[in-house]
Design a protein around this motif. Structure first.
Motif, PDB file in Angstrom:
ATOM      1  N   MET A  35       0.825  -1.198   0.000  1.00 45.17           N
ATOM      2  CA  MET A  35       0.000   0.000   0.000  1.00 45.17           C
ATOM      3  C   MET A  35       0.865   1.256   0.000  1.00 45.17           C
ATOM      4  O   MET A  35       0.592   2.221  -0.726  1.00 45.17           O
ATOM      5  CB  MET A  35      -0.926  -0.016   1.223  1.00 45.17           C
ATOM      6  CG  MET A  35      -1.754   1.253   1.394  1.00 45.17           C
ATOM      7  SD  MET A  35      -2.862   1.583  -0.001  1.00 45.17           S
ATOM      8  CE  MET A  35      -3.477   3.208   0.458  1.00 45.17           C
ATOM      9  N   ALA A  36       1.906   1.275   0.811  1.00 44.37           N
ATOM     10  CA  ALA A  36       2.779   2.446   0.879  1.00 44.37           C
ATOM     11  C   ALA A  36       3.439   2.714  -0.468  1.00 44.37           C
ATOM     12  O   ALA A  36       3.515   3.871  -0.917  1.00 44.37           O
ATOM     13  CB  ALA A  36       3.841   2.246   1.961  1.00 44.37           C
ATOM     14  N   LEU A  37       3.898   1.666  -1.128  1.00 43.55           N
ATOM     15  CA  LEU A  37       4.563   1.835  -2.425  1.00 43.55           C
ATOM     16  C   LEU A  37       3.576   2.308  -3.494  1.00 43.55           C
ATOM     17  O   LEU A  37       3.916   3.170  -4.319  1.00 43.55           O
ATOM     18  CB  LEU A  37       5.214   0.519  -2.843  1.00 43.55           C
ATOM     19  CG  LEU A  37       6.419   0.070  -2.000  1.00 43.55           C
ATOM     20  CD1 LEU A  37       6.905  -1.300  -2.464  1.00 43.55           C
ATOM     21  CD2 LEU A  37       7.542   1.101  -2.075  1.00 43.55           C
ATOM     22  N   VAL A  38       2.363   1.756  -3.480  1.00 47.70           N
ATOM     23  CA  VAL A  38       1.347   2.184  -4.448  1.00 47.70           C
ATOM     24  C   VAL A  38       0.996   3.652  -4.232  1.00 47.70           C
ATOM     25  O   VAL A  38       0.903   4.444  -5.187  1.00 47.70           O
ATOM     26  CB  VAL A  38       0.091   1.302  -4.345  1.00 47.70           C
ATOM     27  CG1 VAL A  38      -1.059   1.891  -5.168  1.00 47.70           C
ATOM     28  CG2 VAL A  38       0.389  -0.111  -4.813  1.00 47.70           C
ATOM     29  N   ALA A  39       0.809   4.043  -2.974  1.00 48.03           N
ATOM     30  CA  ALA A  39       0.463   5.436  -2.668  1.00 48.03           C
ATOM     31  C   ALA A  39       1.592   6.377  -3.077  1.00 48.03           C
ATOM     32  O   ALA A  39       1.353   7.452  -3.644  1.00 48.03           O
ATOM     33  CB  ALA A  39       0.166   5.582  -1.176  1.00 48.03           C
ATOM     34  N   LEU A  40       2.825   5.985  -2.807  1.00 44.83           N
ATOM     35  CA  LEU A  40       3.966   6.828  -3.160  1.00 44.83           C
ATOM     36  C   LEU A  40       4.110   6.935  -4.681  1.00 44.83           C
ATOM     37  O   LEU A  40       4.399   8.023  -5.212  1.00 44.83           O
ATOM     38  CB  LEU A  40       5.243   6.266  -2.545  1.00 44.83           C
ATOM     39  CG  LEU A  40       6.499   7.135  -2.661  1.00 44.83           C
ATOM     40  CD1 LEU A  40       6.283   8.488  -1.989  1.00 44.83           C
ATOM     41  CD2 LEU A  40       7.693   6.425  -2.040  1.00 44.83           C
ATOM     42  N   ALA A  41       3.908   5.825  -5.385  1.00 42.15           N
ATOM     43  CA  ALA A  41       3.994   5.851  -6.843  1.00 42.15           C
ATOM     44  C   ALA A  41       2.921   6.761  -7.442  1.00 42.15           C
ATOM     45  O   ALA A  41       3.190   7.539  -8.376  1.00 42.15           O
ATOM     46  CB  ALA A  41       3.867   4.436  -7.404  1.00 42.15           C
ATOM     47  N   LEU A  42       1.707   6.676  -6.917  1.00 41.66           N
ATOM     48  CA  LEU A  42       0.621   7.504  -7.428  1.00 41.66           C
ATOM     49  C   LEU A  42       0.882   8.985  -7.120  1.00 41.66           C
ATOM     50  O   LEU A  42       0.614   9.861  -7.957  1.00 41.66           O
ATOM     51  CB  LEU A  42      -0.711   7.059  -6.819  1.00 41.66           C
ATOM     52  CG  LEU A  42      -1.990   7.693  -7.396  1.00 41.66           C
ATOM     53  CD1 LEU A  42      -2.027   7.557  -8.911  1.00 41.66           C
ATOM     54  CD2 LEU A  42      -3.223   7.049  -6.779  1.00 41.66           C
ATOM     55  N   ALA A  43       1.417   9.269  -5.942  1.00 33.90           N
ATOM     56  CA  ALA A  43       1.751  10.652  -5.596  1.00 33.90           C
ATOM     57  C   ALA A  43       2.849  11.188  -6.516  1.00 33.90           C
ATOM     58  O   ALA A  43       2.803  12.352  -6.947  1.00 33.90           O
ATOM     59  CB  ALA A  43       2.198  10.730  -4.138  1.00 33.90           C
ATOM     60  N   GLY A  44       3.843  10.348  -6.817  1.00 34.25           N
ATOM     61  CA  GLY A  44       4.886  10.764  -7.741  1.00 34.25           C
ATOM     62  C   GLY A  44       4.359  11.013  -9.137  1.00 34.25           C
ATOM     63  O   GLY A  44       4.792  11.937  -9.830  1.00 34.25           O
TER      64      GLY A  44
END
Length: 626
Positions: A35-44
């Motif tokens: 979840m953290a990686l998906v959220a960070l990727a989407l924010a980027g």
């Protein structure tokens, strides 16, 4: 709501998977990491336009606010290295200064980011915080929902991503580091729900007090909405017949914890609150029109400009501006939420109904508040008074923008979305033929709301005159320097260049004007005045802004020169400079040639130094000897 397993049966909500279950920790942590990686990727992905070149790219829809928050980053480094007051400065708005406590000073962020700000610049600190805000917001809601409401990590992830990247917060990602810090809400709510834990009132009260102090320094207005929503929720929930005894039993523990929280927060926020309400250069109300910054009822049915739905022409221009598209959920999402609420209600036990009732009331209250003093439908204001017509005269409400109350609806929708998706995934409650239909409805509701990257544009690079420190040859210690036109929300270059010098350390200069909120006039009784955006304009700064904004060049008179002499003396101005390029605001191109013509007529021939034109200001002498 469950506080700690086991919870009283009347209010039991599905808890997280127990940590003691065999094999649970690796599975839980794996879900958290994904979840953290998906959220960070989407924010980027959303912020990639800034990351591609943070030094010369700027958010097209809000150049001024980005400059303001970059300035705060620079001032954070200046605060730490010079021991300056984090809540008041005289570097802006010379000679009166600016009350930063009455603005959005994001003090915690600016202090934490000082190493990055010094090494890479306020521009990089800005986009870093913006990206982490969006990712952290989604992740915090995911953790909150997983802990308090749903069993399934997938359901919490879907709802968490919806909350973190909801239209309202993508809209505020255009420059607002305070509002994109939406993670403050689920973190505070988490601690509020823990207040009734038996025997832990002291610890929980201290933690909540610390969170309130931190939240105030990052997003004071958002913290106000969170506190208000918490009060409405707890009040409505505790009145439920099924949980009334439970609420009564928890009241003494909660009251003690709240008392501790109030003491801790009061001690930490004593000075900031004094500065906010009674310090120099404070004000009442806001610099924004509360009749204008309201939610159009039709906007709830529409899609925002930065969404997949907009690619198909489904967006509507119903917001006050593109940074305030605070609802825009679309018809499918609203229908899904209404149907989900009904289905969840019919299948809920009395304890869960108490929770659903409270969540629903919070949503309705904040939706109505977002409509402002008068009802607005499809850009037509009807003479139908809304509750905010009365609330607008109360403290705190008088300084809030009604349109932003709609942001609380994001959390309400996220909660209901998590609950219904949890039912669909787990099939714990049979939905019969509705299963396929509801699953499709979830997809249809969410797909058009997928955000598009923020729009960026080119901005003027920092001139060598500033970057090389050449300005020090023209400004004495404690002196005042200004770019032309003077720094304002629509011409913010001078303010951000001051931010860059602060981030490097060493001697600083002051600037007149700037982008901030302050009192209406230059008098000292700011607290009794209504707020405004920026400094009260003088004739000379308006002269240059008019030239830049409209390309207007006037034949100057002796009266204009005398007024300029007076204005320069008021600001304590030592020099002004004109860069080779001026950044416009919100898609506006500014007219540099008109500014140069006006400056030459008023000030005479300039020096050409390190790529800029510089004029020294001689105190007490007409700008140009005639």
């Amino acid at each position: 709501m469950s506080v700690a397993a086991p919870a009283p049966a009347a209010s039991a909500d599905p808890p997280s998977e127990p940590a003691s279950a065999p094999g649970t920790p690796p599975r839980v942590w794996r879900a958290h990491l994904i979840m953290a990686l998906v959220a960070l990727a989407l924010a980027g992905y959303v912020t990639n336009g800034l990351w591609s070149d943070p030094y010369t790219h700027v958010l097209s829809d809000n150049v001024g606010d980005q400059a303001f928050f970059e300035w705060l980053m620079g001032y954070g480094y200046y605060t730490v290295t010079h021991g300056a007051d984090p809540f008041f400065t005289d570097l802006l708005n010379a000679p009166l200064g600016v009350n930063l406590a009455a603005n959005t000073s994001i003090t915690v962020y600016t202090v934490l980011m000082t190493p990055l700000t010094h090494l890479a610049g306020p521009q990089v600190s800005f986009v870093t915080v913006l990206t982490l805000n969006l990712a952290g917001f989604a992740f915090a809601w995911y953790l909150f929902l997983r802990r308090w409401l749903v069993r399934n990590a997938g359901a919490a992830a879907v709802a968490g991503l919806f909350c973190g990247f909801a239209p309202g917060f993508i809209s505020h990602a255009n420059g607002h580091l305070n509002w994109t810090a939406g993670w403050v809400a689920p973190v505070v709510l988490w601690q509020v729900l823990k207040l009734r834990e038996p025997g832990r009132w002291l610890r929980n009260g201290i933690v909540l007090g610390l969170l309130l102090a931190m939240g105030f320094s990052i997003a004071a207005e958002g913290l106000f909405y969170t506190a208000l929503a918490s009060g409405v929720f707890l009040g409505v929930w505790s009145l439920g017949k099924a949980v009334r005894d439970e609420a009564r039993a928890a009241l003494p523990t909660v009251a003690r914890a709240l008392g501790v929280a109030a003491v801790v927060a009061g001690v930490l926020l004593g000075y900031p609150l004094y500065m906010h309400f009674a310090g120099p250069q404070t004000f009442s109300g806001t610099g924004f029109n509360q009749r204008f910054f309201v939610e159009d009822l039709a906007s709830y049915l529409s899609y925002p400009t930065r969404s997949v739905g907009a690619l198909f022409g489904l967006h509507s221009d119903l917001a006050p501006n593109r940074t305030e598209e605070t609802s825009f959920f679309g018809i499918p999402m609203l229908l899904l939420i209404v149907v989900s609420f009904v289905l969840l209600w019919r299948r809920a036990d009395p304890g869960r109904r108490a929770t659903l009732r409270a969540v629903g009331v919070v949503g309705l209250v904040f939706v109505v508040l977002s409509w402002g003093p008068r009802l607005l439908i499809n850009k037509h204001e009807y003479d139908i008074p809304m509750p905010y017509a009365v609330l607008a005269y109360f403290p705190l409400f008088d300084a809030a923008l009604p349109v932003r109350f709609a942001l609380v609806a994001v959390g309400v929708i996220g909660i209901l979305l998590a609950l219904i998706v949890d039912q669909l995934i787990s099939r714990r409650i049979p939905l019969g033929g509705l299963h396929a239909g509801l699953s499709a409805a979830v997809v249809v509701s969410l797909l058009p709301l997928i955000p598009l990257p923020l729009v960026t544009q080119h901005r003027a690079a920092e001139p060598a005159f500033i970057a090389n420190g050449t300005w020090k040859n023209y400004v004495p210690e404690g002196g005042t320097l200004s770019a032309l036109p003077m720094a304002m929300n629509v011409s913010a270059d001078g303010q951000r260049w001051q931010a860059y010098t602060m981030a490097r350390g060493g001697r600083q200069f002051r600037i007149p004007d700037g982008y901030f909120l302050g009192p209406q006039t230059t008098g000292e009784l700011g607290r009794k005045q209504i707020g405004r955006i920026g400094a009260p304009p003088l004739a000379t700064d308006w002269l240059f802004l008019r030239a830049a904004w409209y390309g207007y060049v006037t034949q100057l008179s002796n009266a204009d020169r005398a007024q300029a002499r007076s204005d320069f003396a008021y600001w304590g101005l030592d020099a002004v400079f004109l860069p080779p390029e001026i950044t416009g605001s919100d898609h506006q191109t500014l007219d540099r040639s008109a500014v140069e013509t006006t400056a030459r007529d008023l000030l005479g021939e300039p020096e050409q130094v390190d790529g800029v034109l510089v004029w020294r200001i001689r105190r007490g002498v007409d700008p140009v000897d005639r």
